[in-house]
Design an enzyme around this catalytic site. Sequence first.
Site, mmCIF file in Angstrom:
data_model
loop_
_atom_site.group_PDB
_atom_site.id
_atom_site.type_symbol
_atom_site.label_atom_id
_atom_site.label_comp_id
_atom_site.label_asym_id
_atom_site.label_seq_id
_atom_site.Cartn_x
_atom_site.Cartn_y
_atom_site.Cartn_z
ATOM 1 N N ASP A 76 -2.444 -8.682 11.683
ATOM 2 C CA ASP A 76 -3.808 -9.115 11.354
ATOM 3 C C ASP A 76 -4.299 -10.271 12.221
ATOM 4 O OD1 ASP A 76 -4.058 -7.265 9.189
ATOM 5 O OD2 ASP A 76 -2.687 -8.529 8.055
ATOM 6 N N ARG A 96 2.725 -4.876 16.748
ATOM 7 C CA ARG A 96 1.325 -4.442 16.597
ATOM 8 C C ARG A 96 0.391 -5.537 17.083
ATOM 9 N NH1 ARG A 96 1.463 -3.152 10.342
ATOM 10 N NH2 ARG A 96 2.381 -5.242 10.447
ATOM 11 N N HIS A 111 5.678 -12.817 7.609
ATOM 12 C CA HIS A 111 5.893 -11.435 7.173
ATOM 13 C C HIS A 111 7.091 -11.364 6.241
ATOM 14 C CE1 HIS A 111 6.317 -7.064 7.294
ATOM 15 N NE2 HIS A 111 5.045 -7.076 7.632
ATOM 16 N N SER A 164 0.827 -1.215 0.000
ATOM 17 C CA SER A 164 0.000 0.000 0.000
ATOM 18 C C SER A 164 0.860 1.264 0.000
ATOM 19 C CB SER A 164 -0.975 0.015 1.185
ATOM 20 O OG SER A 164 -0.296 -0.207 2.391
ATOM 21 N N HIS A 183 -1.907 -8.928 1.825
ATOM 22 C CA HIS A 183 -1.614 -7.650 2.510
ATOM 23 C C HIS A 183 -2.775 -7.347 3.467
ATOM 24 C CE1 HIS A 183 0.210 -3.859 3.257
ATOM 25 N NE2 HIS A 183 -0.245 -3.163 2.231
HETATM 26 C C1 LIG Z 1 3.037 -12.129 4.614
HETATM 27 C C2 LIG Z 1 3.532 -13.095 3.550
HETATM 28 C C3 LIG Z 1 2.840 -12.789 2.220
HETATM 29 C C4 LIG Z 1 5.059 -12.896 3.381
HETATM 30 O O1 LIG Z 1 5.466 -13.647 2.259
HETATM 31 P P1 LIG Z 1 6.980 -14.021 2.013
HETATM 32 O O2 LIG Z 1 7.872 -12.877 2.348
HETATM 33 O O3 LIG Z 1 7.075 -14.572 0.641
HETATM 34 O O4 LIG Z 1 7.191 -15.143 3.126
HETATM 35 P P2 LIG Z 1 8.316 -16.272 3.194
HETATM 36 O O5 LIG Z 1 9.569 -15.851 2.531
HETATM 37 O O6 LIG Z 1 8.395 -16.725 4.612
HETATM 38 O O7 LIG Z 1 7.676 -17.451 2.293
HETATM 39 C C5 LIG Z 1 8.355 -18.679 2.108
HETATM 40 C C6 LIG Z 1 7.342 -19.765 1.978
HETATM 41 O O8 LIG Z 1 6.613 -19.887 3.218
HETATM 42 C C7 LIG Z 1 5.232 -19.799 2.968
HETATM 43 N N1 LIG Z 1 4.556 -19.082 4.047
HETATM 44 C C8 LIG Z 1 4.839 -17.869 4.535
HETATM 45 N N2 LIG Z 1 3.925 -17.530 5.471
HETATM 46 C C9 LIG Z 1 3.059 -18.556 5.560
HETATM 47 C C10 LIG Z 1 1.888 -18.786 6.315
HETATM 48 N N3 LIG Z 1 1.407 -17.875 7.156
HETATM 49 N N4 LIG Z 1 1.238 -19.946 6.145
HETATM 50 C C11 LIG Z 1 1.719 -20.874 5.279
HETATM 51 N N5 LIG Z 1 2.800 -20.721 4.509
HETATM 52 C C12 LIG Z 1 3.465 -19.555 4.657
HETATM 53 C C13 LIG Z 1 5.134 -18.966 1.690
HETATM 54 O O9 LIG Z 1 3.847 -19.133 1.087
HETATM 55 C C14 LIG Z 1 6.285 -19.526 0.881
HETATM 56 O O10 LIG Z 1 5.895 -20.771 0.383
HETATM 57 P P3 LIG Z 1 6.327 -21.243 -1.127
HETATM 58 O O11 LIG Z 1 7.824 -21.189 -1.134
HETATM 59 O O12 LIG Z 1 5.768 -22.615 -1.229
HETATM 60 O O13 LIG Z 1 5.704 -20.258 -2.061
HETATM 61 C C15 LIG Z 1 3.283 -14.564 3.981
HETATM 62 O O14 LIG Z 1 3.908 -14.801 5.225
HETATM 63 C C16 LIG Z 1 1.813 -14.916 4.059
HETATM 64 O O15 LIG Z 1 1.221 -15.276 3.043
HETATM 65 N N6 LIG Z 1 1.171 -14.804 5.278
HETATM 66 C C17 LIG Z 1 -0.239 -15.040 5.415
HETATM 67 C C18 LIG Z 1 -1.038 -13.828 4.943
HETATM 68 C C19 LIG Z 1 -0.925 -12.664 5.903
HETATM 69 O O16 LIG Z 1 -1.092 -12.808 7.092
HETATM 70 N N7 LIG Z 1 -0.673 -11.466 5.349
HETATM 71 C C20 LIG Z 1 -0.584 -10.252 6.118
HETATM 72 C C21 LIG Z 1 0.812 -9.758 6.202
HETATM 73 S S1 LIG Z 1 0.961 -8.394 7.303
#
Ligand SMILES: CC(C)(COP(=O)(O)OP(=O)(O)OC[C@H]1O[C@@H](n2cnc3c(N)ncnc32)[C@H](O)[C@@H]1OP(=O)(O)O)[C@@H](O)C(=O)NCCC(=O)NCCS
Length: 443
Positions: free
Chosen positions: A373, A327, A318, A241, A271
């Site tokens: 969240d 938070r 994250h 954002s 997000h």
């Molecule tokens: C926030 C988010 C998008 C960060 O993504 P990122 O920086 O790519 O995270 P990572 O580097 O740790 O990801 C590595 C792997 O772990 C997985 N992973 C990360 N968080 C995860 C979670 N909460 N549940 C399951 N798998 C998760 C990713 O999907 C990725 O899998 P892949 O290699 O098979 O594609 C991710 O943690 C997520 O999807 N969280 C859940 C959604 C969420 O709460 N979003 C709000 C963020 S403030």
Amino acid sequence: MSTLKEKFQEKAEPQAAKIKEMLKESGDLIVGQVNIAQMYGGMRGVRALVTETSSLDPERGIRFRGYPIPELKEKLPKAEGGVEPLPEGLLYLMLIGELPTDEDVKAISQDLAARSDVPDNVFKVLDALPVETHPMTQFSIGVMAMQSDSLFAKAYREGVHKSKLWDSMFEDSMNLIARLPRIAAYIYNRKYRDNKQVEPDKSLDWAANFAHMLGFKDDGFKKLMRLYLTIHADHEGGNVSAHSTHLVGSALSDAYLSFAAGLNGLAGPLHGLANQEVIRWVLNMREELGVKVPSKEQISEYVKKTLNSGKVVPGYGHAVLRQTDPRFTAQMEFAKENLPDDELVNIIWNIYDVVPDILESLGKVKNPWPNVDAHSGALLLHYGMKEYDFYTVLFGVSRALGVLASLCWDRMLGLPIERPKSTTTKWVKHFIEETKGDTELTD
Ligand SMILES: CC(C)(COP(=O)(O)OP(=O)(O)OC[C@H]1O[C@@H](n2cnc3c(N)ncnc32)[C@H](O)[C@@H]1OP(=O)(O)O)[C@@H](O)C(=O)NCCC(=O)NCCS
């Protein structure tokens, strides 16, 4: 006492001049490198943006102008008799770089109230939308419906010198921040409360008036809104954002166009939409298990089922953080103080006990800890806001404070249009071969 705009000018103009000097002297110093994995991997860790309002430490979490959330809770002005900080104070801190006094914050509350009237055409545009349209889509459209009021777009058309464009950007930003709660409340009341609209109470602070217009009378909800709107305001510059707002603004698009872009990014489930996804996931878990309070073993099984079906556990993980999000902790503390026996809140805490170990065991999740969240939905539900599709709109109202303060800085610093170099896989393959000494590099 000088106005917020005068103070901003006093602080930011000399800072802009110093940055110009610094760039002349040190602009060619190298701060980092980019590898191929980062090019394909969402540019994680590439240090290529400047955002003044806040910065994120992977272990310690967000710092707003150097202040962590517990310190802000202590040092930012509060409403009379209140314990939670007023988001207006954080806006001041992000813009000016210093803690505000009670008077500073009162003046901002009054200024925002004076700017808060929403033009009628915005309500007409919203009324024309099918009521089932997602609240975030409605919110973005509501913002766009005000774009014709942009003083920045007018100033640009009239040929105002680019060094003075920050002034109309500031005005647009304040007008937008002032009006967002009214638009958000209008969407909520139209969609979920049979269009029972509540007139603003301009004597209230920004967050309390928002709670009032949403139809919540409970003081606890007002308190929660003050905390919620403070902690969701900013998370440095690279998140979707903030970055979208900054990127679109770099084309000299006005605050309405830029912030709508930021909102559209916030509406993505990885997000801001995670705000609604967490509670949906928890309620689905209860329904599927057929129990009101699942045990830790049951939660654990449900988490594994979620993962096995190829979904993420919402509210965990994250891109930058590597610890429990402060938070999340701030909301947990609010719950411990105000609603320690709430059933859903206790489920959230049990999830917190269970999920990190499971995510850790996957061996690929870089941060198994909860983010902002993971907690907010349970608090909102406690006070009776059960329409979780609306939660990200609250996030959007708050996020305006940070990204619009940043946009004012962008224009004050005269930052140019953003235009990183992209490349093709063909180029990357050539690059790899060339680096290994097999062939010569061409674009
Ligand atoms: C926030 C988010 C998008 C960060 O993504 P990122 O920086 O790519 O995270 P990572 O580097 O740790 O990801 C590595 C792997 O772990 C997985 N992973 C990360 N968080 C995860 C979670 N909460 N549940 C399951 N798998 C998760 C990713 O999907 C990725 O899998 P892949 O290699 O098979 O594609 C991710 O943690 C997520 O999807 N969280 C859940 C959604 C969420 O709460 N979003 C709000 C963020 S403030």
